[in-house]
Design a protein around this motif. Structure first.
Motif, short mmCIF file in Angstrom:
data_model
loop_
_atom_site.label_atom_id
_atom_site.label_comp_id
_atom_site.label_asym_id
_atom_site.label_seq_id
_atom_site.Cartn_x
_atom_site.Cartn_y
_atom_site.Cartn_z
N TYR A 152 0.81 -1.22 0.00
CA TYR A 152 0.00 0.00 0.00
C TYR A 152 0.84 1.27 0.00
O TYR A 152 0.34 2.35 -0.28
N GLU A 153 2.15 1.12 0.30
CA GLU A 153 3.05 2.27 0.22
C GLU A 153 3.09 2.80 -1.21
O GLU A 153 3.19 4.01 -1.42
N ILE A 154 3.00 1.87 -2.18
CA ILE A 154 3.10 2.27 -3.58
C ILE A 154 1.91 3.14 -3.96
O ILE A 154 2.07 4.21 -4.54
N SER A 155 0.70 2.68 -3.62
CA SER A 155 -0.47 3.51 -4.00
C SER A 155 -0.52 4.79 -3.17
O SER A 155 -1.00 5.81 -3.66
N LEU A 156 0.01 4.73 -1.94
CA LEU A 156 0.09 5.95 -1.14
C LEU A 156 0.98 6.98 -1.85
O LEU A 156 0.62 8.15 -2.00
N GLY A 157 2.15 6.52 -2.30
CA GLY A 157 3.08 7.40 -3.01
C GLY A 157 2.46 7.96 -4.27
O GLY A 157 2.56 9.16 -4.56
N LEU A 158 1.75 7.09 -5.03
CA LEU A 158 1.13 7.54 -6.28
C LEU A 158 0.05 8.58 -6.02
O LEU A 158 -0.10 9.54 -6.77
N SER A 159 -0.71 8.39 -4.92
CA SER A 159 -1.81 9.33 -4.64
C SER A 159 -1.27 10.71 -4.31
O SER A 159 -1.92 11.71 -4.56
N VAL A 160 -0.05 10.75 -3.76
CA VAL A 160 0.53 12.04 -3.37
C VAL A 160 1.07 12.78 -4.60
O VAL A 160 1.07 14.01 -4.64
N TRP A 168 -8.47 24.17 -2.32
CA TRP A 168 -8.04 22.94 -1.67
C TRP A 168 -7.86 21.85 -2.71
O TRP A 168 -8.65 21.73 -3.64
N PHE A 169 -6.81 21.06 -2.54
CA PHE A 169 -6.51 20.07 -3.57
C PHE A 169 -7.50 18.93 -3.60
O PHE A 169 -7.51 18.14 -4.53
N ILE A 170 -8.35 18.82 -2.57
CA ILE A 170 -9.34 17.74 -2.60
C ILE A 170 -10.30 17.91 -3.77
O ILE A 170 -10.77 16.93 -4.36
N TRP A 171 -10.56 19.17 -4.18
CA TRP A 171 -11.49 19.39 -5.30
C TRP A 171 -10.85 19.01 -6.63
O TRP A 171 -11.51 18.50 -7.52
N LYS A 172 -9.55 19.32 -6.76
CA LYS A 172 -8.88 18.99 -8.02
C LYS A 172 -8.40 17.54 -8.04
O LYS A 172 -8.14 16.99 -9.10
N GLN A 173 -8.22 16.96 -6.87
CA GLN A 173 -7.68 15.60 -6.78
C GLN A 173 -8.60 14.68 -5.98
O GLN A 173 -8.17 14.04 -5.03
N PRO A 174 -9.89 14.60 -6.37
CA PRO A 174 -10.78 13.74 -5.56
C PRO A 174 -10.34 12.28 -5.58
O PRO A 174 -10.36 11.60 -4.54
N VAL A 175 -9.90 11.80 -6.75
CA VAL A 175 -9.46 10.40 -6.84
C VAL A 175 -8.22 10.21 -5.98
O VAL A 175 -8.11 9.25 -5.21
N GLY A 176 -7.29 11.17 -6.09
CA GLY A 176 -6.07 11.10 -5.29
C GLY A 176 -6.39 11.08 -3.81
O GLY A 176 -5.78 10.34 -3.04
N PHE A 177 -7.38 11.87 -3.40
CA PHE A 177 -7.74 11.96 -1.99
C PHE A 177 -8.23 10.61 -1.47
O PHE A 177 -7.78 10.13 -0.43
N PHE A 178 -9.14 9.97 -2.22
CA PHE A 178 -9.66 8.70 -1.74
C PHE A 178 -8.61 7.60 -1.81
O PHE A 178 -8.55 6.73 -0.94
N LEU A 179 -7.76 7.67 -2.84
CA LEU A 179 -6.64 6.73 -2.91
C LEU A 179 -5.77 6.87 -1.67
O LEU A 179 -5.40 5.88 -1.03
N TYR A 180 -5.47 8.12 -1.33
CA TYR A 180 -4.63 8.39 -0.17
C TYR A 180 -5.29 7.86 1.10
O TYR A 180 -4.65 7.19 1.90
N LEU A 181 -6.58 8.14 1.23
CA LEU A 181 -7.30 7.76 2.44
C LEU A 181 -7.27 6.24 2.62
O LEU A 181 -6.95 5.72 3.70
N ILE A 182 -7.59 5.51 1.53
CA ILE A 182 -7.64 4.05 1.63
C ILE A 182 -6.25 3.49 1.92
O ILE A 182 -6.08 2.65 2.82
N SER A 183 -5.25 3.99 1.18
CA SER A 183 -3.89 3.47 1.40
C SER A 183 -3.43 3.81 2.81
O SER A 183 -2.72 3.02 3.44
#
Lengths: 326, 175
Positions: A159-167, A192-207
């Motif tokens: 999960y470190e990999i997807s964490l890194g990718l989400s960032v 706020w970057f959550i609006w431009k990066q919604p996918v990244g945000f949820f990826l980050y949260l799950i990872s």
């Protein structure tokens, strides 16, 4: 020079104290909230609303017998809790928790260090936390511990990999690896970057949930299968160190989510530090809420989800963001 | 201050590097190797190369060494595997290699090869050396082909491992 050093030491002491207290009270909050969600009362005996429970727990843990397993590799067995404990706290060195304030006639920046590759520093230090877990499991010389530590290490690496990718999406938008710059790039709520990066945000949260071994990814300490996972054989303060490290990691991950996606300490009306705490507490609450709601994944589901869902989604997210930035 | 940090990190790096091969227990060796790599990261920081330092921690200390540890743990290498009889032919070889290495280092310092290399490759340890921008620029300009070829090599290694690990229908039960 001396003055700066003294200010730095005071900041480190304050932050360390704050996190240790926070860890103790997050345990209390978790017990209280989960109890309420399950229509129970939770701790009520020690102090009003059980508020002194963490203190009582601390005294109990300090006075418990220290057990070192006979067949354990003593040296590594003693070092492992430290290896889990220390990285969990070092990460706070680069997280900005407030604006510059004037205290006693001096301008003080409310962060310990503005490291220009701050985000990489955090990723690096958290990846060192795996050693504590792996060595604890191995040196205990117990099947449950070993299985727990192997599970947890495999999970953390995956999960470190997807964490890194989400960032990476956020880094591309901010154009900097410094957390201070990333906060400054999100001046108002609409930025706020959550609006431009919604996918990244949820990826980050799950990872992040998986990285911190929290429900629904708490397989390393699945009590029905593994007793308590990698720290099964530990007692007293060494056991407490693993628990504190786990909660400190939760706070780190929440603080990082705040910094990367929710504009850090910035917000209207309230003072910056308060905003920072509110946002971090929101994520902590989310952690507890999810824990009370979702059942645990099975191990193969966990691995398949990480590698076949999160990883491709993360890669596509980076690609799309890069194209948009270009 | 800088000198103190340099001496401290260098001392830790050297001592733990020595401990890597004096330990009988392979797991302890891996742990000391991690310490050496982390101390090297501090040295990179002193060279004003924060990005390289961070990569050193993430890639070497954080990722590669975890895999080392996994292999050592799962193969359960005991002390017997490193018994005295297996060291017999290694010792003369080690002496020869060590001598070659020392001579090489001396030659580099004596003949001024180091300065020459620094001039040819425009290595200057100031400016954006070792920052994200500096490393990124070099990777995608001067070292583009080596960089890309390495990635293909890694991919090939990855595929090779998958195929080796996969149970083929013809060789059931062999692994």
């Amino acid at each position: 020079m001396l003055e700066q050093a003294i200010i730095a030491i005071i900041k480190v002491a304050v932050v360390l104290f704050a996190i240790l207290t926070a860890c103790a009270y997050i345990v209390w909050l978790e017990r209280k909230l989960v109890a309420r969600m399950q229509v129970r009362l939770g701790p009520t005996r020690v102090g009003p609303f059980g508020l002194l429970q963490p203190l009582a727990d601390a005294i109990k843990l300090f006075t418990k017998e220290e057990i070192i397993v006979e067949q354990a590799n003593k040296w590594l067995y003693l070092v492992a809790p430290l290896l889990a404990f220390i990285p969990a706290f070092i990460t706070f060195a680069v997280i900005p928790f407030g604006d510059t304030v004037t205290l006693f006639g001096r301008e003080v920046e409310l962060l310990i260090s503005d490291f220009n590759v701050g985000i990489l520093f955090i990723l690096g230090v958290t990846s060192l936390g795996v050693y504590g877990v792996v060595l604890a499991g191995w040196s205990s010389n117990s099947k449950y511990s070993l299985l727990g530590s192997l599970r947890s290490a495999a999970q953390m690496i995956s999960y470190e990999i997807s964490l890194g990718l989400s960032v990476i999406g956020v880094l591309l938008l901010a154009g900097s690896l410094s957390l201070v710059d990333i906060v400054k790039a999100q001046g108002s709520v609409s930025e706020w970057f959550i609006w431009k990066q919604p996918v990244g945000f949820f990826l980050y949260l799950i990872s992040a949930f998986a990285e911190t071994n929290r429900a629904p990814f708490d397989l390393p300490e699945a009590e029905t299968e593994l007793v308590a996972g990698y720290f099964t054989e530990y007692s007293s303060m060494k056991f407490a160190m693993f628990t504190i490290a786990e909660y400190a990691n939760m706070v780190t991950v929440a603080a990082l989510a705040t910094t990367l996606f929710l504009g850090g300490w910035q917000g209207p009306f309230l003072p910056p530090v308060v905003w920072f705490l509110v946002k971090v507490m929101f994520f902590i609450f989310l952690y507890i809420w999810v824990r009370a709601t979702l059942p645990r994944f099975r191990y193969d589901q966990l691995m398949r989800f990480g590698w076949l869902v999160l990883l491709p989604v993360g890669l596509v997210n980076v690609l799309v963001t890069a194209l948009a930035v270009l | 201050m800088e000198m103190a940090v340099f001496l401290g990190a260098g001392f830790v790096a050297l001592v733990s590097a020595i401990l890597v091969f004096t330990q009988k227990n392979p797991v302890a060796s891996v742990v000391f190797l991690v310490v050496t790599l982390a101390a090297q990261a501090v040295l990179f920081l002193l060279l004003n190369a924060p990005f390289v330092a961070a990569l050193q921690i993430i890639v070497y200390a954080g990722a590669i060494m975890v895999l080392f540890l996994f292999v050592v743990m799962l193969l359960n290498l005991g002390r017997d595997e490193f018994g005295p009889e297996k060291r017999k032919f290694i010792r003369p070889l080690a002496v020869v290699f060590a001598l070659v290495l020392v001579l090489e280092v001396l030659a580099i310092f004596k003949t001024g090869l180091l300065d020459q290399a620094r001039l040819t490759y425009h290595l200057d340890f100031t400016g954006d050396f070792g920052t994200v921008a500096g490393v990124g620029l070099l990777l995608f300009t001067r070292y583009l082909y080596p960089f890309e070829i390495t990635s293909v090599l890694l991919l090939a290694a990855l595929l090779g491992t998958v195929i080796l690990a996969k149970k083929l229908p013809g060789r059931k039960g062999e692994l």
